[in-house]
Each structure stands twice: as structure tokens, then as C-alpha cells.
Scaffold this active site. Structure first.
Site, PDB file in Angstrom:
ATOM      1  N   SER A   1     103.344  89.802  18.843  1.00 62.98           N
ATOM      2  CA  SER A   1     104.767  89.597  18.574  1.00 62.98           C
ATOM      3  C   SER A   1     105.103  89.951  17.133  1.00 62.98           C
ATOM      4  CB  SER A   1     105.189  88.166  18.898  1.00 62.98           C
ATOM      5  OG  SER A   1     104.435  87.239  18.163  1.00 62.98           O
ATOM      6  N   GLU A   2     104.170  89.684  16.201  1.00 61.57           N
ATOM      7  CA  GLU A   2     104.375  90.108  14.811  1.00 61.57           C
ATOM      8  C   GLU A   2     103.048  90.445  14.147  1.00 61.57           C
ATOM      9  OE1 GLU A   2     108.263  87.531  15.022  1.00 61.57           O
ATOM     10  OE2 GLU A   2     106.249  86.727  14.852  1.00 61.57           O
ATOM     11  N   THR A   3     103.128  91.394  13.212  1.00 59.84           N
ATOM     12  CA  THR A   3     102.037  91.740  12.312  1.00 59.84           C
ATOM     13  C   THR A   3     102.577  91.649  10.892  1.00 59.84           C
ATOM     14  OG1 THR A   3     101.001  93.228  13.918  1.00 59.84           O
ATOM     15  CG2 THR A   3     100.423  93.549  11.607  1.00 59.84           C
TER      16      THR A   3
ATOM     17  N   HIS B   1     106.135  82.339  12.167  1.00 60.87           N
ATOM     18  CA  HIS B   1     104.701  82.217  12.427  1.00 60.87           C
ATOM     19  C   HIS B   1     103.875  83.153  11.543  1.00 60.87           C
ATOM     20  CE1 HIS B   1     103.842  85.638  15.278  1.00 60.87           C
ATOM     21  NE2 HIS B   1     102.588  85.238  15.197  1.00 60.87           N
TER      22      HIS B   1
END
Length: 286
Positions: free
Chosen positions: A45-47, A76
Site C-alpha cells: 500500500s505504501e513504500t 503507517h
């Protein structure tokens, strides 16, 4: 050329729960296109990409990417990256994010950040019938004691209070109504919530951003404060609210939101959580 990376599960202390995150170190020489390609490769979902800070008084400069686009702030990645940089120490971390400076306090293995933008309501009145159609719900699935609303605090989300856990479990994005709703509201994500234990249980859908469902959304959790304030659910003073997300995905996540309200106005929002390391290695630079 290769760079070191780490993956963490965030908003949990249990491996293979919470929200997975990739952290890429030494990203100073990367272009935006290279970062986006690497985020697509990790397909989480995110990096988050870590660089030297512009101001040496701060800990690091970071950039955060969905698989499809860069975003100015996310919860997050902030929690996971700060805990990674703290290396088990109690300390204060300051991250330079695109949305602004994000101070993070690390205590006893838990990170707590203050939202860089105080959340606020957008002047949008979402259509309830279209909202229900976009989520495959009926009008009786909506909570009758709170409005649907769009709120912003860096990113923006459509907030939909639902009548209970069965309604929350049934929800799913449905086209073509989903795209119509996103266009009408000027967002690409929907956050659904319902009372649960002493706080709320939630789900977050963002398929148009490459995230069919997110197990834990720190930014949406922070911006929820504006939705709750609008609904008359936040009193003056400091309020601590536990949030549970990701249960329906099999990746339960625990988030703590702390709000400060003065004379009916939201002053600050803090989000806290834990993270557990999962993997590390080297990644090729595109």
C-alpha cells in the site's frame, strides 16, 4: 546499483498482521520515476524512501508512494520508518515529509506522531444513494446518527459511518457507481467506520489508487477526528480513541488516536502504534 530495504508490519506487534511497509534507505539520488517504479515493484500500500534531511536538526527527509502515485503524508509509513530509525531507542524523530514536518515520539517500542495538517471538513455533501450503490450497501446500512462527509488533512477521504459490524463486513466497491462517487467527491478513498468496544472498527477502500483495501490507514485515522467533530462525537479536552482496522482482511491492526479540542475546534491529532520487522535485503535501482 542496489539499495538496502527493510519491510515492517505496522500497527501491530504480531508478524504477518497489520499493514506491510517497505522502507528504502539511501534514496537521495533517486528520481521520482525511479521511486515510483520501485513502489510498483514492492506493490504494498505504501513504500517510503529515506534520504538525508534538508535541515540537519531533523532526522531524515522521506517521500512516500502508493503503487500508483506519490502522496504527501501517510501514517503507517511514518510509524514504521520512525521505529526503524530509532533502532529500539526511546527518542524523538522528526521526518521531513511533503506535507510538512512530522514529529514522532518513540517510547517503549511505540511511536506516536502529530498530524502535520490539522484535519478539516471539505464543503462537499456526498449523495447517500450513490454512496450506498458504490459500496453495495442499502440505506439501512448507514448510521442514522452521523453524516457522510469528506475531510482532508494532507490526503482526503470520504467518511461513511455504518450501522454495525455486519454492514461493515458486507461493504465492497462496486463499479460504475464507485468511480462516479469518487469523481463527485474529489477523492479516491472511502473510510467506513462503526462503534466497536471503546472506539471504532474501520475499513478503507482505495482501488483507484492501487489499494483494493488497506489493513491500517494512519492518515485516515487522524483525519477521522474531523469527521467525528463534525458529527458532535468529540468533546472539548483530550480524548483517546482506539481504532481497529483490517479484521475483514485477516490482518488486524491496532491504532490509537488522541485528539485535542478547544472551544469546539480541533487543535491537534496524534496517532500511535507499533511495528514489527519482517524482512531486509537489497533492491536493484531501476
Amino acid at each position: 546499483m542496489r539499495l538496502h530495504f527493510h519491510t515492517f508490519d505496522v500497527f501491530t506487534d504480531t508478524p504477518f498482521a497489520g499493514n506491510p511497509l517497505a522502507i528504502v534507505e539511501g534514496a537521495d539520488g533517486l528520481s521520482t520515476a525511479q521511486m515510483q517504479t520501485m513502489a510498483q515493484e514492492f506493490n504494498l500500500s505504501e513504500t517510503i524512501f529515506v534520504m538525508a534531511p534538508k535541515d540537519p536538526a531533523h532526522t531524515a527527509k522521506v517521500r512516500i508512494f502508493f503503487p500508483t502515485a506519490e502522496i504527501p503524508f501517510a501514517g503507517h509509513p511514518t510509524i514504521g520508518c520512525a521505529l526503524h530509525l530509532a533502532q529500539g531507542r526511546d527518542c524523538e524523530i522528526t521526518l521531513e515529509e511533503e506535507a510538512g514536518l512530522v514529529p514522532v515520539t518513540i517510547r517503549n517500542g511505540e511511536a506516536e506522531f502529530t498530524a502535520p495538517v490539522t484535519p478539516f471538513a471539505r464543503p462537499v455533501t456526498p449523495d447517500a444513494s450513490l454512496t450506498c450503490a458504490a459500496l453495495d450497501l442499502g440505506t439501512l446500512d448507514l448510521a442514522g446518527d452521523a453524516p457522510i462527509g469528506v475531510h482532508e488533512g494532507g490526503p482526503a477521504f470520504l467518511y461513511v459511518p455504518v450501522a454495525g459490524l455486519p454492514s461493515l463486513a458486507r461493504a465492497r466497491p462496486m463499479e460504475p457507481h464507485w468511480s462516479q462517487l469518487m469523481q463527485a467527491c474529489g477523492v479516491n478513498s472511502v473510510y467506513l467506520y462503526t462503534p466497536y468496544q471503546d472506539g471504532y472498527r474501520a475499513r478503507m477502500f482505495s482501488p483507484t489508487a492501487g489499494i483494493p483495501e488497506d489493513p491500517a490507514t494512519g492518515s485516515a485515522s487522524a483525519i477521522l477526528a474531523s469527521q467525528l467533530l463534525t458529527a458532535g462525537m468529540l468533546p472539548d479536552g483530550e480524548t483517546v480513541i482506539p481504532l481497529t482496522q483490517g479484521v475483514e482482511m485477516g490482518r488486524p491492526s491496532q491504532i490509537r488516536m488522541t485528539t485535542t479540542v478547544t472551544d469546539g475546534a480541533l487543535q491537534s491529532v496524534r496517532i500511535a502504534g507499533r511495528a514489527v520487522p519482517i524482512a531486509k535485503g537489497d533492491v536493484t535501482v531501476p
